[in-house]
Scaffold this motif. Structure first.
Motif, PDB file in Angstrom:
ATOM      1  N   ARG A  40      12.802   6.599  19.781  1.00 17.70           N
ATOM      2  CA  ARG A  40      11.569   7.659  20.428  1.00 17.70           C
ATOM      3  C   ARG A  40      10.482   8.203  20.251  1.00 17.70           C
ATOM      4  NH1 ARG A  40      15.608  11.191  16.413  1.00 17.70           N
ATOM      5  NH2 ARG A  40      17.662  11.134  17.377  1.00 17.70           N
ATOM      6  N   VAL A  41      10.380   6.464  19.972  1.00 25.11           N
ATOM      7  CA  VAL A  41       8.152   6.720  20.150  1.00 25.11           C
ATOM      8  C   VAL A  41       8.332   5.559  20.940  1.00 25.11           C
ATOM      9  CG1 VAL A  41       7.815   8.015  18.250  1.00 25.11           C
ATOM     10  CG2 VAL A  41       8.431   5.672  17.595  1.00 25.11           C
ATOM     11  N   ASP A  42       6.585   5.297  22.308  1.00 26.55           N
ATOM     12  CA  ASP A  42       6.383   4.041  22.276  1.00 26.55           C
ATOM     13  C   ASP A  42       5.504   2.777  21.454  1.00 26.55           C
ATOM     14  OD1 ASP A  42       7.284   5.265  25.005  1.00 26.55           O
ATOM     15  OD2 ASP A  42       5.438   6.383  25.618  1.00 26.55           O
ATOM     16  N   GLY A  43       5.320   3.346  20.296  1.00 30.11           N
ATOM     17  CA  GLY A  43       4.270   2.350  19.281  1.00 30.11           C
ATOM     18  C   GLY A  43       4.690   3.187  18.196  1.00 30.11           C
ATOM     19  N   VAL A  44       4.124   2.662  16.856  1.00 36.78           N
ATOM     20  CA  VAL A  44       3.634   2.808  16.176  1.00 36.78           C
ATOM     21  C   VAL A  44       2.613   2.081  15.127  1.00 36.78           C
ATOM     22  CG1 VAL A  44       4.378   3.241  13.121  1.00 36.78           C
ATOM     23  CG2 VAL A  44       6.383   2.891  15.304  1.00 36.78           C
ATOM     24  N   LEU A  45       2.111   3.202  14.466  1.00 35.39           N
ATOM     25  CA  LEU A  45       0.605   2.736  13.571  1.00 35.39           C
ATOM     26  C   LEU A  45       1.547   2.768  12.185  1.00 35.39           C
ATOM     27  CD1 LEU A  45      -1.773   5.038  14.795  1.00 35.39           C
ATOM     28  CD2 LEU A  45      -1.747   2.396  15.722  1.00 35.39           C
ATOM     29  N   LEU A  46       1.403   1.878  11.876  1.00 33.85           N
ATOM     30  CA  LEU A  46       1.478   1.008   9.636  1.00 33.85           C
ATOM     31  C   LEU A  46       0.621   1.701   9.318  1.00 33.85           C
ATOM     32  CD1 LEU A  46       4.808  -0.833   9.495  1.00 33.85           C
ATOM     33  CD2 LEU A  46       4.969   1.109   9.564  1.00 33.85           C
ATOM     34  N   VAL A  47      -0.032   2.797   8.394  1.00 30.73           N
ATOM     35  CA  VAL A  47      -1.040   2.829   7.228  1.00 30.73           C
ATOM     36  C   VAL A  47      -0.052   2.343   6.026  1.00 30.73           C
ATOM     37  CG1 VAL A  47      -3.369   4.013   6.861  1.00 30.73           C
ATOM     38  CG2 VAL A  47      -2.426   4.339   9.481  1.00 30.73           C
ATOM     39  N   SER A  48      -1.424   1.944   5.380  1.00 28.37           N
ATOM     40  CA  SER A  48      -0.728   1.079   3.737  1.00 28.37           C
ATOM     41  C   SER A  48       0.495   0.712   3.472  1.00 28.37           C
ATOM     42  CB  SER A  48      -1.019   2.892   2.899  1.00 28.37           C
ATOM     43  OG  SER A  48      -1.194   2.245   1.496  1.00 28.37           O
ATOM     44  N   VAL A  49       0.685  -0.595   4.569  1.00 34.53           N
ATOM     45  CA  VAL A  49       1.694  -1.248   3.757  1.00 34.53           C
ATOM     46  C   VAL A  49       1.323  -2.218   2.982  1.00 34.53           C
ATOM     47  CG1 VAL A  49       2.598  -2.677   5.413  1.00 34.53           C
ATOM     48  CG2 VAL A  49       1.797  -0.940   6.650  1.00 34.53           C
ATOM     49  N   HIS A  50       2.875  -2.575   2.399  1.00 35.57           N
ATOM     50  CA  HIS A  50       2.737  -3.407   0.618  1.00 35.57           C
ATOM     51  C   HIS A  50       3.420  -4.544   1.750  1.00 35.57           C
ATOM     52  CE1 HIS A  50       2.288   0.172  -1.934  1.00 35.57           C
ATOM     53  NE2 HIS A  50       1.357   0.295  -1.068  1.00 35.57           N
ATOM     54  N   THR A  55      -8.420  -2.547  -9.249  1.00 33.75           N
ATOM     55  CA  THR A  55      -8.121  -3.485  -8.402  1.00 33.75           C
ATOM     56  C   THR A  55      -7.653  -2.469  -7.898  1.00 33.75           C
ATOM     57  OG1 THR A  55      -5.937  -4.071  -9.051  1.00 33.75           O
ATOM     58  CG2 THR A  55      -7.238  -5.727  -9.679  1.00 33.75           C
ATOM     59  N   GLY A  56      -6.698  -2.677  -6.563  1.00 33.86           N
ATOM     60  CA  GLY A  56      -6.073  -1.652  -5.893  1.00 33.86           C
ATOM     61  C   GLY A  56      -4.745  -2.214  -6.174  1.00 33.86           C
ATOM     62  N   HIS A  57      -3.865  -1.588  -5.567  1.00 34.00           N
ATOM     63  CA  HIS A  57      -2.314  -1.771  -5.527  1.00 34.00           C
ATOM     64  C   HIS A  57      -1.957  -3.373  -5.028  1.00 34.00           C
ATOM     65  CE1 HIS A  57       1.808  -1.519  -5.849  1.00 34.00           C
ATOM     66  NE2 HIS A  57       1.653  -0.569  -6.284  1.00 34.00           N
ATOM     67  N   LEU A  58      -1.870  -4.572  -5.707  1.00 31.77           N
ATOM     68  CA  LEU A  58      -2.464  -5.667  -5.429  1.00 31.77           C
ATOM     69  C   LEU A  58      -1.466  -6.381  -4.816  1.00 31.77           C
ATOM     70  CD1 LEU A  58      -3.660  -6.963  -8.934  1.00 31.77           C
ATOM     71  CD2 LEU A  58      -4.744  -7.144  -6.372  1.00 31.77           C
ATOM     72  N   ALA A  59      -0.197  -5.288  -4.387  1.00 30.88           N
ATOM     73  CA  ALA A  59       1.208  -5.285  -3.301  1.00 30.88           C
ATOM     74  C   ALA A  59       0.597  -5.597  -1.976  1.00 30.88           C
ATOM     75  CB  ALA A  59       2.413  -4.779  -3.621  1.00 30.88           C
ATOM     76  N   GLY A  69      -5.173  -1.640 -10.960  1.00 29.00           N
ATOM     77  CA  GLY A  69      -4.952  -0.322 -10.523  1.00 29.00           C
ATOM     78  C   GLY A  69      -4.141  -0.380  -9.373  1.00 29.00           C
ATOM     79  N   ASP A  70      -3.862   0.744  -8.674  1.00 27.38           N
ATOM     80  CA  ASP A  70      -3.312   1.410  -7.327  1.00 27.38           C
ATOM     81  C   ASP A  70      -4.098   2.290  -6.535  1.00 27.38           C
ATOM     82  OD1 ASP A  70      -3.521   3.295  -9.053  1.00 27.38           O
ATOM     83  OD2 ASP A  70      -1.362   4.096  -9.675  1.00 27.38           O
ATOM     84  N   PHE A  71      -5.412   2.028  -5.851  1.00 27.12           N
ATOM     85  CA  PHE A  71      -6.143   2.834  -5.311  1.00 27.12           C
ATOM     86  C   PHE A  71      -6.363   4.870  -5.736  1.00 27.12           C
ATOM     87  CE2 PHE A  71      -4.812  -0.593  -2.798  1.00 27.12           C
ATOM     88  CZ  PHE A  71      -5.836  -0.983  -2.279  1.00 27.12           C
ATOM     89  N   THR A  72      -5.631   4.507  -6.977  1.00 20.61           N
ATOM     90  CA  THR A  72      -6.049   6.154  -7.458  1.00 20.61           C
ATOM     91  C   THR A  72      -6.582   6.654  -8.539  1.00 20.61           C
ATOM     92  OG1 THR A  72      -4.016   6.157  -8.964  1.00 20.61           O
ATOM     93  CG2 THR A  72      -2.884   6.510  -7.029  1.00 20.61           C
ATOM     94  N   GLU A  73      -7.201   8.075  -8.469  1.00 23.46           N
ATOM     95  CA  GLU A  73      -7.751   8.383  -9.814  1.00 23.46           C
ATOM     96  C   GLU A  73      -7.282   8.106 -11.082  1.00 23.46           C
ATOM     97  OE1 GLU A  73     -10.171  12.545 -10.356  1.00 23.46           O
ATOM     98  OE2 GLU A  73      -8.556  12.363  -8.946  1.00 23.46           O
ATOM     99  N   GLU A  74      -5.962   8.680 -11.180  1.00 26.90           N
ATOM    100  CA  GLU A  74      -4.902   8.422 -12.192  1.00 26.90           C
ATOM    101  C   GLU A  74      -5.142   6.730 -12.822  1.00 26.90           C
ATOM    102  OE1 GLU A  74      -3.265   8.821 -16.225  1.00 26.90           O
ATOM    103  OE2 GLU A  74      -4.223  10.355 -14.899  1.00 26.90           O
TER     104      GLU A  74
END
Length: 351
Positions: free
Chosen positions: A131-141, A199-203, A233-238
Motif C-alpha cells: 500500500r506504499v511505494d517506499g518506507v523510511l525507518l527511523v530509530s531502528v534497533h 550512552t544511548g540505547h546500545l541496540a 542510557g536509552d536517549f531519554t530524560e529518565e
C-alpha cells in the motif's frame, strides 16, 4: 550531438548518481525529472535533461513501467512508542526535513508507529499489501525485524542510521563517532580528567559509535579508559537521571559528563543540581543533537549538532532513487547507498 558512447565512472552505463552529479542536483530530483513530475523548476529540468543527453543516460524502462501501479504514498515508520516520538526533538526535526523535501513531489506521507508487537504485526500486513511505494525507518534497533521484512517484500526502504557496519539497506546518518570524539576532546581541552559517558540505547548502532568515539578520544589523549565511567542510557530524560545518579554513587569525583542526547543531558543535569553539583564549575556537561532543549537549559548546554532536518531530506532523496529503480536487489547487484553527514560541536556555558 548526444554522446551516447559515454561510459559512467564505473566503466558501465551511466548511473542516476552520475547524472545528478553532472547536473548539480540530488538523485531524487533526477528521478522526478525522468518520471515527469511537474514539481521541478524549468531551470532544474533543463540542467538534468542536458546531463542525461551528455552522458547518454538510459532510464530504467522497467521501473518507469511500474509507475502506473504506484500508490504515491511513503510511510515514515517509527519503531518506538508514541510518547517517545513526541517527547524528543530528534523525531520532530526529522519529520520536518522529510516533509519539506517531499513537498516538491506528488507523494503523500504516512506516519506509522510500530513500538509494540501488535503494531508491528499490523504494519507487516499493511506492507505486505504493498500500500506504499517506499518506507523510511527511523530509530531502528539491531534486532528489529522490519528491515528484513522490507527486503523480503522488495519494498524500497531507507534507514536513518544503519543497524551495523554491514547494513545492506540504504541509510542516512550523522558522524556519530566523530561527534563523540569532538565532545570528549572539548572536555579534555577544558582540563577535565574524570569524564563519564551516559550512552544511548546500545541496540542502536549510532549509540555504539558514540561510545567508540568517547573511548578513542580518551586513548589518543593518553588517558586510560575506565569502563566503569560508561553508564548505559536509552536517549531519554529518565534514563539520564538514572544513569547520573548511579555514576555519582559510584564515582563522586567525576568532573565531566558526555551524554548521548540533549534529553539525556537534561535528566543528568537535574540530578547534578539536586546533588549540589554546579555546572560547569564542579561538573561540565555536554549533550548531543543541539536541539531546542540545549539552548533553553540553564546554563545553556554545549552540544554536538547533527543536521537532523538535512538527514530527513537526504532520506527522501535516497528513497525516491530507490523507488525509481524497483528491480529486485539481486538483479542490480545490491548497490549500497550510505550517506554520512558531518557534525559540529556548539559550545555554550555548560562546559
Amino acid at each position: 550531438m548526444a554522446s551516447h558512447g559515454v561510459r559512467g565512472r564505473s566503466g558501465g552505463r551511466p548511473t542516476l548518481e552520475e547524472v545528478a552529479a553532472r547536473a548539480g542536483v540530488g538523485r531524487g530530483t533526477v528521478s522526478r525529472v525522468i518520471n515527469g513530475s511537474p514539481r521541478v523548476s524549468d531551470a532544474t529540468r533543463a540542467a538534468v535533461e542536458a546531463a542525461v543527453e551528455e552522458l547518454g543516460y538510459v532510464p530504467n524502462t522497467a521501473a518507469r513501467a511500474l509507475a502506473a501501479n504506484r500508490t504515491d504514498a511513503i510511510a515514515l515508520v517509527v519503531p518506538e512508542p508514541e510518547t517517545r516520538f513526541f517527547a524528543e526533538p530528534y523525531f520532530s526535526d526529522m519529520l520536518k526535513g522529510v516533509g519539506s523535501e517531499l513537498s516538491d513531489t506528488e507523494m503523500q506521507l504516512l506516519l506509522i508507529f510500530a513500538g509494540s508487537d501488535r503494531e508491528r504485526e499490523r504494519l507487516a500486513q499493511y506492507l505486505a499489501a504493498h500500500r506504499v511505494d517506499g518506507v523510511l525507518l527511523v530509530s531502528v534497533h539491531a534486532d528489529d525485524p522490519l528491515p528484513d521484512l522490507l527486503t523480503q517484500l522488495e519494498i524500497p526502504a531507507v534507514i536513518s542510521g544503519p543497524r551495523s557496519a554491514a547494513e545492506p539497506l540504504a541509510s542516512v546518518d550523522s558522524d556519530n563517532y566523530g561527534g563523540a570524539r569532538s565532545a570528549v576532546e572539548h572536555l579534555l581541552s577544558r582540563g577535565r580528567g574524570r569524564i563519564a559517558h551516559i550512552t544511548g540505547h546500545l541496540a542502536v548502532y549510532g549509540a555504539q559509535r558514540r561510545v567508540d568515539g568517547y573511548r578513542d578520544a580518551l586513548r589518543e589523549a593518553g588517558h586510560e579508559v575506565d569502563e566503569r565511567l560508561i553508564e548505559p542510557g536509552d536517549f531519554t530524560e529518565e534514563g539520564g537521571r538514572r544513569a547520573m545518579a548511579e555514576l555519582l554513587r559510584r564515582h563522586p569525583d567525576i568532573d565531566a559528563v558526555f551524554a548521548a542526547s540533549d534529553v539525556t543531558a537534561a535528566g543528568a543535569g537535574q540530578i547534578l543540581r539536586e546533588a549540589g553539583r554546579r555546572i560547569p564549575d564542579d561538573v561540565a556537561l555536554v549533550g548531543y543533537d543541539d536541539s531546542a532543549i540545549a539552548r533553553h537549559m540553564e546554563p545553556p548546554l554545549t552540544s554536538v549538532r547533527q543536521p537532523i532536518e538535512e538527514m530527513g531530506r537526504a532520506m527522501i532523496d535516497l528513497l525516491l532513487t530507490e523507488i525509481a529503480d524497483r528491480r529486485p536487489a539481486a538483479s542490480r547487484g545490491l548497490e549500497r547507498h550510505q550517506v554520512v553527514l558531518a557534525t559540529e560541536l556548539v559550545e555554550r556555558r555548560s562546559s
